[in-house]
Motif scaffolding. Structure first.
Motif, PDB file in Angstrom:
ATOM      1  N   ASP A  37       3.101   4.975  -6.068  1.00  0.00           N
ATOM      2  CA  ASP A  37       4.554   4.997  -6.230  1.00  0.00           C
ATOM      3  C   ASP A  37       5.226   5.396  -4.926  1.00  0.00           C
ATOM      4  O   ASP A  37       6.252   4.829  -4.532  1.00  0.00           O
ATOM      5  CB  ASP A  37       4.947   5.999  -7.326  1.00  0.00           C
ATOM      6  CG  ASP A  37       4.868   5.391  -8.710  1.00  0.00           C
ATOM      7  OD1 ASP A  37       4.563   4.198  -8.814  1.00  0.00           O
ATOM      8  OD2 ASP A  37       5.111   6.119  -9.691  1.00  0.00           O
TER       9      ASP A  37
ATOM     10  N   ASP B  75       5.176   2.446  -2.607  1.00  0.00           N
ATOM     11  CA  ASP B  75       6.026   1.359  -3.078  1.00  0.00           C
ATOM     12  C   ASP B  75       7.514   1.683  -2.907  1.00  0.00           C
ATOM     13  O   ASP B  75       8.303   0.829  -2.498  1.00  0.00           O
ATOM     14  CB  ASP B  75       5.728   1.065  -4.552  1.00  0.00           C
ATOM     15  CG  ASP B  75       4.459   0.230  -4.718  1.00  0.00           C
ATOM     16  OD1 ASP B  75       3.833  -0.078  -3.690  1.00  0.00           O
ATOM     17  OD2 ASP B  75       4.104  -0.087  -5.865  1.00  0.00           O
TER      18      ASP B  75
ATOM     19  N   MET C  33       4.681  -3.769 -10.818  1.00  0.00           N
ATOM     20  CA  MET C  33       4.798  -3.341  -9.423  1.00  0.00           C
ATOM     21  C   MET C  33       4.138  -4.323  -8.465  1.00  0.00           C
ATOM     22  O   MET C  33       4.688  -4.656  -7.417  1.00  0.00           O
ATOM     23  CB  MET C  33       4.186  -1.944  -9.260  1.00  0.00           C
ATOM     24  CG  MET C  33       4.995  -0.841  -9.931  1.00  0.00           C
ATOM     25  SD  MET C  33       4.037   0.682 -10.190  1.00  0.00           S
ATOM     26  CE  MET C  33       3.601   1.127  -8.518  1.00  0.00           C
TER      27      MET C  33
ATOM     28  N   THR D  20      10.707  -4.295  -9.290  1.00  0.00           N
ATOM     29  CA  THR D  20       9.617  -3.405  -8.904  1.00  0.00           C
ATOM     30  C   THR D  20       9.881  -1.986  -9.382  1.00  0.00           C
ATOM     31  O   THR D  20       8.977  -1.290  -9.853  1.00  0.00           O
ATOM     32  CB  THR D  20       9.436  -3.404  -7.371  1.00  0.00           C
ATOM     33  OG1 THR D  20       9.267  -4.739  -6.910  1.00  0.00           O
ATOM     34  CG2 THR D  20       8.226  -2.575  -6.965  1.00  0.00           C
TER      35      THR D  20
ATOM     36  N   ILE E 276       7.757   1.283 -11.303  1.00  0.00           N
ATOM     37  CA  ILE E 276       7.590   2.586 -10.658  1.00  0.00           C
ATOM     38  C   ILE E 276       8.121   3.695 -11.558  1.00  0.00           C
ATOM     39  O   ILE E 276       7.490   4.749 -11.720  1.00  0.00           O
ATOM     40  CB  ILE E 276       8.304   2.609  -9.294  1.00  0.00           C
ATOM     41  CG1 ILE E 276       7.693   1.570  -8.356  1.00  0.00           C
ATOM     42  CG2 ILE E 276       8.199   3.998  -8.661  1.00  0.00           C
ATOM     43  CD1 ILE E 276       8.458   1.402  -7.042  1.00  0.00           C
TER      44      ILE E 276
END
Length: 435
Positions: free
Chosen positions: A31, A34, A94, A117, A121
């Motif tokens: 996470d 990302d 994701m 996305t 998350i």
């Protein structure tokens, strides 16, 4: 018949419990990468598309909006269908979202992909928080949840270092998203292999085959299987959204949400704008990414420190103190640091206090909601609170676009974490012993 949740809470942690917490921590690290991938890519995006700071601030915030929606919806889904299937679904979202972002050709398309996305998350954050709390014994719960939260800066450090390398090697911001997509996909088989459904969920919700799944986990952890499920606690059988605002929970939900909202505003202003600020001061994008990595080095050390202190004292005072000091550090970031070393140092200090507070706050959240509300409660707090996360970069962009100086912008947006510390100090702290 003894409740398996009581057994888990009382007995030392088996290595398979540690493995599950480790995967939850790694997922939070994912996470971290990302979320911040757009920050590493932002200087290249701004250069290629010629967008101003206000538009860039909106792009930087889009997955944060998605995280809020995802945490709220998928966090509640994790309390209904399970932590494990929710995590797997979030990984798919994701990975696809990161891959799609690498193909974007304008601000609108990239914003849509980042919003998508963010759904994954946000749901991941809620589910992994529940996994870390429910796979731990009572003695180590503060520690394991804080360690899990500490995965976020670790992901940014490792992923950021790799992203800076990839950017330097390819010269294309798209490669950051391609790398993130591939890395995310690798966690799907790891989760299937190492993360079973938590016993707290199975006992509370009792889906089909619950006893068999519980016994499979009990035996794998070296414990005797159950002959039957423990009696149903009728007072906890059904949970609804209104339960978050029932007497005894209302102030907990509201104060935690305000704390998270305000703190995230400051935290994500710092984390999202560091690369662009550093580039605007005349440094190359890979060097700007390096400053962000140092912010997350401080964040990782801060989360570890919060974890250690949580074993010695209550976690709430640790978080409150970290927020007050985080206010000072974020405000200081804009006060005349112009060398790469100075920027890296103050970013590291800011990351230490703001992420230390974030890591401890996840432990407070996990302990403040009972099992049947834990993932959903985390989702409510994160879901609404993520509006603050999205607001921080947007406000920063608008203030910059209107000519407000960096020094004043930093002071204004640092006030969020100060408000968060005050709100948390008003919370009547509670701790559930087993789930």
């Amino acid at each position: 018949m003894e409740d398996p949740r009581a057994i888990v809470a009382r007995e030392p942690m088996h290595y398979k419990q540690v493995l599950a917490v480790t995967i939850a921590t790694a997922l939070n690290a994912l996470d971290g990468f990302d979320v911040l991938s757009i920050s590493f890519a932002s200087p290249g995006i701004a250069k290629d598309w010629g967008i101003d700071r206000a538009a860039l601030g909106l792009v930087l915030s889009m997955e944060l909006f998605g995280m809020g929606i995802g945490a709220f919806i998928l966090g509640n889904l994790a309390d209904r269908v399970g932590r494990r299937p929710t995590i797997l679904g979030c990984l798919v979202i994701m990975s696809l979202g990161m891959l799609a972002a690498s193909t974007a050709t304008n601000v609108e398309i990239l914003s849509a992909y980042r919003l998508f996305t963010g759904l994954g998350i946000g749901g991941m954050l809620a589910a992994t928080n529940a996994v870390a709390a429910e796979c731990s014994n009572a003695k180590r719960r503060n520690l394991t949840v804080a360690i899990m939260a500490g995965g976020f800066p670790m992901g940014a450090i490792v992923g950021g270092s790799l992203a800076s390398f990839v950017l330097g090697a390819t010269g294309h911001w798209q490669s950051v998203f391609e790398f993130g997509s591939a890395l995310t996909a690798l966690f799907i088989p790891l989760t299937l292999w190492l993360v079973p459904e938590t016993m707290a969920f199975l006992v509370t919700k009792r889906p089909k085959g619950a006893l068999e799944k519980i016994n499979r986990t009990m035996v794998a952890q070296g414990r005797a299987p159950l002959a039957e499920l423990p009696p149903v606690d009728e007072s906890k059988k059904r949970a609804s959204f209104g339960d978050f605002f029932a007497p005894g929970m209302r102030s907990v939900t509201l104060l935690l949400t305000l704390t998270y909202f305000a703190h995230m505003l400051s935290f994500y202003f710092l984390m999202k704008w560091i690369p662009k600020i550093v580039v605007d001061l005349g440094f190359a994008p890979p060097m700007a990414g390096g400053v962000l990595v140092w912010a997350n080095v401080g964040g990782a050390i801060g989360s570890i420190t919060a974890s250690i202190l949580s074993q010695k004292m209550g976690i709430r005072p640790v978080v409150i103190a970290s927020m007050f000091l985080g206010f000072v550090a974020v405000a200081a970031f804009g006060q005349g640091f112009t060398t790469l070393g100075g920027l890296s140092l103050i970013a590291c200090i800011g990351g230490f206090f703001t992420n230390g507070a974030t890591a401890g706050l996840y432990a407070v959240i996990a302990q403040s909601f009972p099992a049947q509300l834990r993932a959903g409660g985390t989702g409510v707090v994160i879901g609404v609170g993520r509006a603050g996360a999205a607001l921080g970069p947007i406000l920063g962009g608008l203030l910059f676009a209107n000519g407000v100086s960096l020094s004043l912008v930093a002071i204004i947006l640092a006030c969020g974490t100060l408000v968060g510390g005050i709100a948390l100090s008003l919370l009547r702290y509670r701790e559930d012993a087993i789930a």
